[in-house]
Design an enzyme around this catalytic site. Structure first.
Site, PDB file in Angstrom:
ATOM      1  N   GLU A  52       0.868  -1.180   0.000  1.00 20.08           N
ATOM      2  CA  GLU A  52       0.000   0.000   0.000  1.00 20.08           C
ATOM      3  C   GLU A  52       0.898   1.221   0.000  1.00 20.08           C
ATOM      4  OE1 GLU A  52      -2.474   0.604   3.423  1.00 20.08           O
ATOM      5  OE2 GLU A  52      -3.095  -1.490   3.424  1.00 20.08           O
ATOM      6  N   ASP A  63      -5.162   8.778  10.974  1.00 13.32           N
ATOM      7  CA  ASP A  63      -3.802   8.350  11.286  1.00 13.32           C
ATOM      8  C   ASP A  63      -3.310   8.861  12.626  1.00 13.32           C
ATOM      9  OD1 ASP A  63      -2.898   6.750   9.030  1.00 13.32           O
ATOM     10  OD2 ASP A  63      -3.252   8.564   7.853  1.00 13.32           O
TER      11      ASP A  63
END
Lengths: 279, 404
Positions: A52, A63
Site C-alpha cells: 500500500e 492516522d
C-alpha cells in the site's frame, strides 16, 4: 465476480500455502521519493505480498502520530499526487500488487476518472479509501470498475451487520477490517474484536478479509493470520524509517529496518497455526 | 430562480444540493446514524424541547435583545443598523445555543463524555460551561497557536473543569483541532459525543447545529418587525464555519426581499493568499466529513489560512452556505483584517459595545452594505459575541499601550 485480479491472485496463492497475505504500508515521498521506493522494494524482497502506497495528505484524520509525522514530512518535501503515481509505477515493477491508500479529497482534486485511469496505467491494482463510505462512492465505483482497479473499503468493529453487508457488496479484492476503534499506530495487543469482526464479514462475502490497525510484531501477525486472510502493517514499518533519520546513511539504515521487520512479519503470517494455538 | 421552499432542508442523507453528506471513516457511520435518530426523536419529544427552552431562557439569557446603534449607523450611509445581541448570551456568544442542545442530547444518548474543537475558544467555553452544568466530562482540543492568542478562554475552560488539549500538529489552528477531536471520537465513540461547534462536519451536524442556532433569526425577525414595523432589507453575519450566520439567516430564507450577506475573513486581502474567505476564494472539495467549498491547492491539500480572528480562521465552510451561495439566495464577501479592526473600534467608541473580532467582520460588511443600499435601509447584524477575549489582539493592532 469479475476476472481474477492481481490482488485476488495474491490471496489465492497464500490460501493455497495455508498462510495469510502480508500487506505493507509506506507513504510516498518519505523519507524521500527514492527512499520510499527503496523501502517498499525491500519490503517486497523480504516477503511482503501486497504494498500500500500512502498518498500524503494535509489532514490525515484516521492516522496516529507516526504516520502523521511521516506524511507531514513528505508534504514538506514537496510530494505531489503525480509523485505518488510514479512511486506506484516503480513499486509495481517488483511484481507485487500495489495499492494506493488515500483520503478522498486528493482524488477529487486530481479528477476521479483521470486518477483511476492514470493509476491503472502506472500498474496500480486498487485503492483503499479510509474516509469514503459506499453511500458517497458512486462515481468512484464507476471509475475504478472502468479502469480495472479494485476499490477497497473498510469495516470497523462498530459497523452494524447491515453496514458490513453494504461495504462487502461494493468492495473488490479484499475487505479491510479495522481491528479496533481508533487511528493507525502500533498497539501492545491485537483487539479481541478483530476476530469477531472477521467472522461477521465472512457471513456476507466470499472476499478475503485482511485486518489492519495495531499489528507490529511477528507474534501479532501470527495471531491475526490465525483468523484472517491478510495482515496489514503500516505504522511499524514507518517507525523504522522515522527512527533512522533522513540523511543518506539514515535512509539506508531505515530501509534495512523495514527489511528486517518484513522478514519477521512474513514468518508470522506463515505461523498461523502457532497463532491459533497461542490464542 | 425562486427556490426558497427547496432551500429549507437537506435530503435525508444530509445533502444540501451537491454539498454536505458524509465523508468519514466507516467506524463513525453507525454512531452518526444513531445520532441522527436520537436527534430526530429528541426534537419530536415535547419534554426535550421544554428542557432546552427552559435552559435557554433561565440559564443562557434568551431571548437576547436587538439593539439599534444610531451613532454607529452614521458611518453606514444613513442606513439603520440593528444588532442581534448574541454577545449578551451566557458565555458571551451564540455558541451556547448549540451546545445546550447537543449536551442535553448527549445525556439522552447515555454518554458521559463530551469532546469539542475550538478556535477562538468561544465554543470551547460554551461546551465546558454546559458540561459543568450537566455533570459531563469535557475535553477541548485547541490549536496551540490559538491557545496563545486566546489565552483568556483557555483559563476560562480550565476554571470550568474542562481539560484543554493544545494541538501541536499541522498549522496548529482550528482545522488541526478538528482532526484531533475526530481521532479522539473514532477511538472513544461508545462513551463520547463530539459536540461540533459549527454547521459543519458529517450529517447530521450541519442540520442539527443549524436547528439549534435557528432561534437567533426566529427571535430577531419578530424583534425587528416590532422595532421598525417591517422586515430588514438585509441580514448580515460573519462566516467561519458559519453557525451564527445560518442561525440568523434561516428564518429569513423564505423572505425573498431580504438580502442575506455573509462576511468571510479576508485576512490580508484575498489577492495575497493570506485569508480564510472560503466561498469567495475557494473551490469545491471534501474536508472534515463534508463536501463544501475549501481553500485547497491543485492537489487537494488543505491550504493554510490567515485571519486576525481565530474563530474565522478555517479553510472550510458549512455546506448549507455553499448551497445558498450557489443558489444565489445568500451572497458572501471578504472583509479584510484592517476593515474588521476599524469596525471593531468604531462600535466600541460609538456605542459602548466591544464586539468579538468575528462579528467585527459582519459590522464592517454592514458599513459597506449600508453605503450601497443608501439612507433608510434597515440592516440586521448578528453581533455573535463579545470582545473581551480579543483585547490582547486589539492592544497589538492599535498599539494602545504605547507610551505607558
Amino acid at each position: 465476480m469479475t476476472a481474477t485480479t492481481a490482488l485476488s491472485a495474491a490471496f489465492a496463492k497464500a490460501g493455497a500455502e495455508d498462510r495469510a497475505v502480508l500487506v505493507g504500508y509506506l507513504p510516498a515521498g518519505f523519507p524521500s521519493a527514492d527512499g520510499a521506493i527503496s523501502a517498499a522494494t525491500a519490503m517486497v524482497e523480504a516477503g511482503v505480498d501486497v504494498v500500500e502506497i500512502g498518498l500524503p495528505y494535509s489532514d490525515p484524520l484516521m492516522d496516529g502520530p507516526t504516520i502523521q509525522e511521516a506524511v507531514h514530512r513528505a508534504l514538506l518535501g514537496g510530494t505531489r499526487t503525480l509523485d505518488v503515481l510514479h512511486t506506484v509505477e516503480a513499486v509495481a515493477r517488483t511484481g507485487a500488487p500495489t495499492l494506493v491508500m488515500t483520503y478522498w479529497n486528493p482524488v477529487e482534486a486530481y479528477g476521479v476518472q483521470p486518477f483511476a485511469r492514470d493509476l491503472a496505467a502506472a500498474g496500480g491494482a486498487g485503492v483503499i479509501t479510509p474516509d469514503l463510505v459506499p453511500e458517497e462512492a458512486g462515481p468512484w465505483l464507476e471509475a475504478a470498475g472502468a479502469a480495472g482497479l479494485d476499490p477497497i473499503f473498510l469495516v470497523a468493529p462498530s459497523s452494524t451487520d447491515a453496514r458490513v453487508a453494504l461495504v462487502a457488496s461494493v468492495t473488490r479484492g479484499f475487505v479491510y477490517a479495522a481491528s479496533t476503534m481508533g487511528v493507525t499506530g502500533t498497539r501492545g495487543q491485537v483487539s479481541g474484536r478483530a476476530a469477531e469482526l472477521v467472522s461477521r464479514v465472512r457471513a456476507h462475502t466470499e472476499l478475503p478479509v485482511a485486518v489492519g490497525l495495531g499489528v507490529s510484531s511477528r507474534e501479532q501477525a501470527a495471531e491475526v493470520a490465525s483468523f484472517a486472510d491478510g495482515v496489514i502493517v503500516g505504522s511499524a514499518f514507518v517507525s523504522r524509517l522515522l527512527g533512522a533519520g533522513t540523511e543518506t546513511g539514515g535512509v539506508a539504515d531505515g530501509v534495512a529496518g523495514v527489511r528486517e521487520l518484513a522478514v519477521q512479519l512474513a514468518e508470522g503470517v506463515r505461523a498461523r497455526s502457532a497463532g491459533r494455538v497461542g490464542t | 430562480m425562486t427556490t426558497s421552499q427547496n432551500l429549507a432542508s437537506p435530503d435525508v442523507a444530509g445533502h444540501f444540493g451537491r454539498y454536505g453528506g458524509r465523508f468519514v471513516p466507516e467506524a463513525l457511520m453507525a454512531t452518526l446514524d444513531e445520532l441522527a435518530a436520537a436527534y430526530a426523536a429528541a426534537t419530536a419529544d415535547p419534554e426535550f424541547r421544554a428542557e432546552l427552552d427552559h435552559l435557554l431562557r433561565s440559564y443562557a439569557g434568551r431571548p437576547t435583545p436587538v439593539t439599534e446603534v444610531p451613532r454607529f449607523s452614521e458611518h453606514a450611509g444613513g442606513a439603520r443598523v440593528l444588532l442581534k445581541r448574541e454577545d449578551l448570551a451566557h458565555t458571551g456568544s451564540h455558541k451556547i445555543n448549540n451546545v445546550l442542545g447537543q449536551t442535553l442530547l448527549t445525556k439522552r444518548m447515555g454518554k458521559h463524555r463530551v469532546i469539542a474543537e475550538t478556535g477562538a475558544g468561544q465554543h470551547g467555553v460554551a461546551v465546558a460551561t454546559a458540561c459543568a452544568l450537566l455533570g459531563l466530562d469535557c475535553v477541548v482540543y485547541m490549536g496551540e497557536e490559538d491557545t496563545r492568542r486566546q489565552a483568556l478562554n483557555v483559563v476560562r475552560m480550565r476554571l470550568l473543569g474542562a481539560e484543554v488539549v493544545p494541538v501541536r500538529v499541522g498549522s496548529r489552528t482550528l482545522k488541526d483541532a478538528i482532526n484531533e477531536a475526530m481521532r479522539d471520537w473514532v477511538t472513544n465513540v461508545e462513551t463520547t459525543h463530539y459536540a461540533i461547534g459549527s454547521v459543519m462536519g458529517p450529517h447530521p451536524f450541519p442540520t442539527m447545529v443549524r436547528d439549534f442556532q435557528r432561534i437567533i433569526g426566529v427571535e430577531a425577525r419578530e424583534q425587528v418587525r416590532e422595532l421598525v414595523g417591517r422586515l430588514p432589507d438585509a441580514v448580515v453575519a460573519c462566516v467561519g464555519g458559519g453557525s451564527n450566520a445560518i442561525g440568523t439567516f434561516h428564518a429569513f430564507i423564505p423572505d425573498e426581499d431580504v438580502r442575506l450577506l455573509g462576511c468571510e475573513a479576508g485576512g490580508d486581502g484575498v489577492a495575497t493568499g493570506r485569508h480564510a474567505a472560503t466561498i469567495v476564494g475557494g473551490s469545491m472539495g471534501v474536508l472534515h466529513g463534508m463536501r463544501t467549498y475549501l481553500l485547497q491547492d491543485a492537489d487537494g491539500q488543505t491550504q493554510e489560512t490567515h485571519s486576525i480572528s481565530a474563530g474565522l480562521d478555517y479553510p472550510g465552510v458549512g455546506p448549507e452556505h455553499a448551497w445558498l451561495a450557489d443558489a444565489g439566495r445568500a451572497s458572501y464577501r471578504a472583509v479584510a483584517d484592517s476593515e474588521a479592526m476599524e469596525a471593531f473600534a468604531l462600535l466600541s467608541r460609538t456605542e459602548g459595545i466591544i464586539p468579538a473580532l468575528e462579528p467585527a467582520h459582519a459590522l464592517a460588511g454592514a458599513l459597506q452594505l449600508g453605503r450601497e443600499l443608501g439612507p433608510g435601509a434597515v440592516l440586521l447584524v448578528c453581533c455573535s459575541g463579545r470582545g473581551d477575549k480579543d483585547v490582547d489582539t486589539a492592544v497589538r493592532w492599535f498599539q494602545l499601550m504605547t507610551g505607558e
